[in-house]
Write a protein that holds these residues in place. Structure first.
Motif, PDB file in Angstrom:
ATOM      1  N   GLN A   5      -5.015   7.613  -1.295  1.00  0.00           N
ATOM      2  CA  GLN A   5      -4.147   8.781  -1.154  1.00  0.00           C
ATOM      3  C   GLN A   5      -2.689   8.358  -1.058  1.00  0.00           C
ATOM      4  O   GLN A   5      -1.804   9.025  -1.603  1.00  0.00           O
ATOM      5  CB  GLN A   5      -4.546   9.596   0.076  1.00  0.00           C
ATOM      6  CG  GLN A   5      -3.933  10.988   0.095  1.00  0.00           C
ATOM      7  CD  GLN A   5      -4.321  11.809  -1.122  1.00  0.00           C
ATOM      8  OE1 GLN A   5      -5.506  11.931  -1.448  1.00  0.00           O
ATOM      9  NE2 GLN A   5      -3.328  12.368  -1.810  1.00  0.00           N
ATOM     10  N   ARG A   6      -2.420   7.250  -0.354  1.00  0.00           N
ATOM     11  CA  ARG A   6      -1.044   6.750  -0.287  1.00  0.00           C
ATOM     12  C   ARG A   6      -0.543   6.402  -1.686  1.00  0.00           C
ATOM     13  O   ARG A   6       0.613   6.674  -2.021  1.00  0.00           O
ATOM     14  CB  ARG A   6      -0.975   5.517   0.611  1.00  0.00           C
ATOM     15  CG  ARG A   6      -1.099   5.789   2.093  1.00  0.00           C
ATOM     16  CD  ARG A   6      -0.730   4.558   2.901  1.00  0.00           C
ATOM     17  NE  ARG A   6      -0.890   4.791   4.334  1.00  0.00           N
ATOM     18  CZ  ARG A   6      -2.001   4.539   5.004  1.00  0.00           C
ATOM     19  NH1 ARG A   6      -3.045   4.026   4.369  1.00  0.00           N
ATOM     20  NH2 ARG A   6      -2.072   4.784   6.301  1.00  0.00           N
ATOM     21  N   LEU A   7      -1.404   5.801  -2.490  1.00  0.00           N
ATOM     22  CA  LEU A   7      -1.024   5.435  -3.857  1.00  0.00           C
ATOM     23  C   LEU A   7      -0.762   6.680  -4.689  1.00  0.00           C
ATOM     24  O   LEU A   7       0.229   6.763  -5.426  1.00  0.00           O
ATOM     25  CB  LEU A   7      -2.137   4.589  -4.476  1.00  0.00           C
ATOM     26  CG  LEU A   7      -1.826   3.862  -5.785  1.00  0.00           C
ATOM     27  CD1 LEU A   7      -0.637   2.934  -5.626  1.00  0.00           C
ATOM     28  CD2 LEU A   7      -3.047   3.081  -6.256  1.00  0.00           C
ATOM     29  N   PRO A  11       5.425   7.342  -5.777  1.00  0.00           N
ATOM     30  CA  PRO A  11       5.961   7.485  -7.136  1.00  0.00           C
ATOM     31  C   PRO A  11       5.398   6.451  -8.106  1.00  0.00           C
ATOM     32  O   PRO A  11       5.698   6.509  -9.300  1.00  0.00           O
ATOM     33  CB  PRO A  11       7.472   7.269  -6.940  1.00  0.00           C
ATOM     34  CG  PRO A  11       7.569   6.374  -5.748  1.00  0.00           C
ATOM     35  CD  PRO A  11       6.442   6.787  -4.841  1.00  0.00           C
ATOM     36  N   TRP A  12       4.552   5.532  -7.624  1.00  0.00           N
ATOM     37  CA  TRP A  12       4.067   4.444  -8.466  1.00  0.00           C
ATOM     38  C   TRP A  12       3.031   4.921  -9.481  1.00  0.00           C
ATOM     39  O   TRP A  12       2.143   5.705  -9.156  1.00  0.00           O
ATOM     40  CB  TRP A  12       3.446   3.342  -7.612  1.00  0.00           C
ATOM     41  CG  TRP A  12       4.430   2.572  -6.794  1.00  0.00           C
ATOM     42  CD1 TRP A  12       4.701   2.740  -5.464  1.00  0.00           C
ATOM     43  CD2 TRP A  12       5.283   1.520  -7.249  1.00  0.00           C
ATOM     44  NE1 TRP A  12       5.657   1.854  -5.052  1.00  0.00           N
ATOM     45  CE2 TRP A  12       6.039   1.088  -6.130  1.00  0.00           C
ATOM     46  CE3 TRP A  12       5.478   0.898  -8.482  1.00  0.00           C
ATOM     47  CZ2 TRP A  12       6.976   0.064  -6.221  1.00  0.00           C
ATOM     48  CZ3 TRP A  12       6.411  -0.123  -8.574  1.00  0.00           C
ATOM     49  CH2 TRP A  12       7.147  -0.533  -7.457  1.00  0.00           C
ATOM     50  N   ARG A  13       3.146   4.397 -10.704  1.00  0.00           N
ATOM     51  CA  ARG A  13       2.150   4.624 -11.751  1.00  0.00           C
ATOM     52  C   ARG A  13       1.903   3.306 -12.464  1.00  0.00           C
ATOM     53  O   ARG A  13       2.822   2.495 -12.614  1.00  0.00           O
ATOM     54  CB  ARG A  13       2.629   5.668 -12.755  1.00  0.00           C
ATOM     55  CG  ARG A  13       2.801   7.061 -12.178  1.00  0.00           C
ATOM     56  CD  ARG A  13       3.250   8.042 -13.242  1.00  0.00           C
ATOM     57  NE  ARG A  13       4.592   7.734 -13.734  1.00  0.00           N
ATOM     58  CZ  ARG A  13       5.135   8.282 -14.817  1.00  0.00           C
ATOM     59  NH1 ARG A  13       4.433   9.136 -15.537  1.00  0.00           N
ATOM     60  NH2 ARG A  13       6.363   7.965 -15.181  1.00  0.00           N
ATOM     61  N   GLY A  14       0.655   3.082 -12.918  1.00  0.00           N
ATOM     62  CA  GLY A  14       0.400   1.778 -13.509  1.00  0.00           C
ATOM     63  C   GLY A  14      -0.766   1.721 -14.461  1.00  0.00           C
ATOM     64  O   GLY A  14      -1.494   2.690 -14.671  1.00  0.00           O
ATOM     65  N   GLU A 155       4.090  -2.093  -1.108  1.00  0.00           N
ATOM     66  CA  GLU A 155       4.740  -1.767   0.164  1.00  0.00           C
ATOM     67  C   GLU A 155       4.453  -0.335   0.604  1.00  0.00           C
ATOM     68  O   GLU A 155       5.296   0.338   1.197  1.00  0.00           O
ATOM     69  CB  GLU A 155       6.248  -2.016   0.083  1.00  0.00           C
ATOM     70  CG  GLU A 155       6.573  -3.475  -0.227  1.00  0.00           C
ATOM     71  CD  GLU A 155       8.062  -3.734  -0.341  1.00  0.00           C
ATOM     72  OE1 GLU A 155       8.843  -2.809  -0.089  1.00  0.00           O
ATOM     73  OE2 GLU A 155       8.440  -4.868  -0.685  1.00  0.00           O
ATOM     74  N   LEU A 156       3.215   0.095   0.315  1.00  0.00           N
ATOM     75  CA  LEU A 156       2.781   1.406   0.778  1.00  0.00           C
ATOM     76  C   LEU A 156       2.133   1.316   2.156  1.00  0.00           C
ATOM     77  O   LEU A 156       1.995   2.322   2.841  1.00  0.00           O
ATOM     78  CB  LEU A 156       1.790   2.013  -0.222  1.00  0.00           C
ATOM     79  CG  LEU A 156       2.330   2.226  -1.639  1.00  0.00           C
ATOM     80  CD1 LEU A 156       1.230   2.780  -2.543  1.00  0.00           C
ATOM     81  CD2 LEU A 156       3.525   3.171  -1.620  1.00  0.00           C
ATOM     82  N   GLU A 157       1.687   0.123   2.510  1.00  0.00           N
ATOM     83  CA  GLU A 157       1.167  -0.099   3.849  1.00  0.00           C
ATOM     84  C   GLU A 157       1.303  -1.577   4.178  1.00  0.00           C
ATOM     85  O   GLU A 157       1.362  -2.433   3.288  1.00  0.00           O
ATOM     86  CB  GLU A 157      -0.293   0.342   3.972  1.00  0.00           C
ATOM     87  CG  GLU A 157      -1.245  -0.326   2.996  1.00  0.00           C
ATOM     88  CD  GLU A 157      -2.665   0.214   3.146  1.00  0.00           C
ATOM     89  OE1 GLU A 157      -3.557  -0.606   3.380  1.00  0.00           O
ATOM     90  OE2 GLU A 157      -2.862   1.437   3.034  1.00  0.00           O
ATOM     91  N   ASP A 158       1.394  -1.879   5.440  1.00  0.00           N
ATOM     92  CA  ASP A 158       1.566  -3.251   5.915  1.00  0.00           C
ATOM     93  C   ASP A 158       0.209  -3.764   6.373  1.00  0.00           C
ATOM     94  O   ASP A 158      -0.164  -3.643   7.526  1.00  0.00           O
ATOM     95  CB  ASP A 158       2.574  -3.293   7.066  1.00  0.00           C
ATOM     96  CG  ASP A 158       2.877  -4.713   7.496  1.00  0.00           C
ATOM     97  OD1 ASP A 158       2.525  -5.637   6.736  1.00  0.00           O
ATOM     98  OD2 ASP A 158       3.458  -4.896   8.570  1.00  0.00           O
ATOM     99  N   ASP A 159      -0.540  -4.334   5.406  1.00  0.00           N
ATOM    100  CA  ASP A 159      -1.918  -4.700   5.718  1.00  0.00           C
ATOM    101  C   ASP A 159      -2.131  -6.199   5.560  1.00  0.00           C
ATOM    102  O   ASP A 159      -1.865  -6.970   6.460  1.00  0.00           O
ATOM    103  CB  ASP A 159      -2.865  -3.908   4.821  1.00  0.00           C
ATOM    104  CG  ASP A 159      -4.327  -4.101   5.186  1.00  0.00           C
ATOM    105  OD1 ASP A 159      -4.606  -4.755   6.195  1.00  0.00           O
ATOM    106  OD2 ASP A 159      -5.187  -3.599   4.450  1.00  0.00           O
ATOM    107  N   THR A 160      -2.544  -6.642   4.384  1.00  0.00           N
ATOM    108  CA  THR A 160      -2.921  -8.045   4.180  1.00  0.00           C
ATOM    109  C   THR A 160      -2.046  -8.671   3.104  1.00  0.00           C
ATOM    110  O   THR A 160      -2.529  -9.280   2.161  1.00  0.00           O
ATOM    111  CB  THR A 160      -4.399  -8.145   3.768  1.00  0.00           C
ATOM    112  OG1 THR A 160      -4.636  -7.272   2.652  1.00  0.00           O
ATOM    113  CG2 THR A 160      -5.316  -7.769   4.906  1.00  0.00           C
ATOM    114  N   ALA A 161      -0.744  -8.519   3.259  1.00  0.00           N
ATOM    115  CA  ALA A 161       0.184  -8.977   2.216  1.00  0.00           C
ATOM    116  C   ALA A 161       0.083 -10.464   1.952  1.00  0.00           C
ATOM    117  O   ALA A 161       0.335 -10.921   0.846  1.00  0.00           O
ATOM    118  CB  ALA A 161       1.621  -8.620   2.608  1.00  0.00           C
TER     119      ALA A 161
END
Length: 362
Positions: A5-7, A11-14, A155-161
């Protein structure tokens, strides 16, 4: 809020190229609002499908490098589909995997996920405990983890970068513009450049560089194109690795693979010198390098009008070392060339041979 849902809300598309982890594509495609985030997806399972997609046969079909190549191709397709001028909100994802199959694998079960944006290249290694999970369980785990890594990379969430991070590179706007269709360069070319892939930079390149500075009595810059006529394009990790080899020496990055394009971009009508090997100037002379004989003749004439010169160093081809004097060039191109004798420079090693030697020692 879920990572999907965050994705979707971002505005990101891919575009996704997934040789493994295709459940990620299914997860996205079956989510409400998928068209906001998923432009296209491809699953190149067959080796020939991968070759067709990349334009070459990779040394390993499951590797960090192959995933990066897929991610770059995916980003470029995203830019073509959207015709976005700067591609800032576009991304490409490449996934390669060696998962459980009918035939037991000798190596580890693993996957690599690469993310490419207009300003970032990042690639992760995803290991699996061998034979601990079924194929579907491995696919499910890969899809779930890939989604988390994608969300983190964007950078939509700070998880396992930093989870099993293999490599990453960030660039500024000046370098990022090289991914666009508009001719562009980054750096200061001066009036003389030494073009090459420099994969790797070796002693022969250094000697050519030093001799050229003495012969021309001026500054020379290494020139690296992010695009190549017959080789895969470079991502930002590639660029970082190649540029770091130059140390404090001058360099310039371009997005123009052909010499007539480089000349227009770097020298305009001020004139300049390309420092090249005999094999390169022979390619420039050959019709196959151009669209037709007329295009070849027009290009050479334009190079002359732009005030372009070629300083030509000898190159070993097979068992022979060929200098400018050994070439049968058209008179129009010969008039633009100055040669360096074998007595002044001879180097029998090439970047290709160095890469081959490195592979055999691994």
């Amino acid at each position: 809020m879920t990572a999907i849902q965050r994705l979707i809300d971002s505005p990101w598309r891919g575009v996704f190229y997934a040789a493994g982890g295709s459940l990620l594509i299914s997860d996205l495609a079956t989510s409400r609002g998928a068209s906001k985030v998923l432009l296209a997806a491809h699953v190149p399972y067959h080796n020939q499908a991968m070759i067709d997609l990349l334009g070459y046969e990779p040394r390993s079909y499951c590797s960090a490098l192959t995933s990066r190549r897929l991610a770059m191709r995916a980003l470029l397709q995203a830019r073509q589909l959207t015709k976005a001028p700067d591609g800032r909100s576009l991304y490409g994802v490449g996934i390669t995997a060696a998962l459980r199959s009918d035939q037991p694998k000798r190596g580890e079960h693993r996957a690599y996920l690469a993310l490419q944006t207009s300003h970032k290249t990042v690639v992760w290694h995803i290991p699996f405990e061998k034979d601990a999970l079924s194929r579907r369980q491995e696919e499910r785990k890969l899809a779930d983890l890939s989604l988390r890594l994608l969300a983190s990379g964007l950078e939509l969430e700070d998880d396992t970068a930093d989870f099993n991070l293999v490599g990453t590179a960030l660039v500024n706007d000046s370098v990022a513009q090289l991914l666009g269709e508009t001719p562009a360069f980054h750096g200061d070319p001066g009036r003389a450049v030494l073009p090459g892939a420099f994969n790797p930079l070796h002693d022969g390149h250094r000697r050519i560089f030093d001799i050229a500075k003495q012969r021309l009595n001026q500054r020379v810059a290494f020139e690296l194109s992010v695009r190549n006529v017959d080789k895969p394009g470079l991502d930002f990790i590639d660029i970082d690795e190649r540029v770091n080899q130059f140390g404090s020496d001058a360099y310039v990055l371009t997005n123009q693979p052909k010499f007539i394009e480089k000349a227009r971009l770097l020298f305009n009508k001020a004139g300049g010198t390309f420092v090249v090997g005999s094999d390169t100037v022979a390619r420039i002379d050959h019709v196959r390098y151009h669209e037709s004989a007329k295009h070849r003749n027009d290009a050479i004439a334009e190079l002359r009008d732009l005030g372009i010169r070629f300083l030509v160093f000898g190159r070993r081809e097979g068992d022979e070392f060929r200098t400018l004097d050994d070439l049968e060039l058209g008179a129009d191109l010969t008039d633009l060339c100055d040669g360096v004798a074998a007595s002044e420079f001879r180097c029998d090693i090439s970047s290709t041979e160095i890469r081959t030697q490195r592979k055999t020692t691994l």
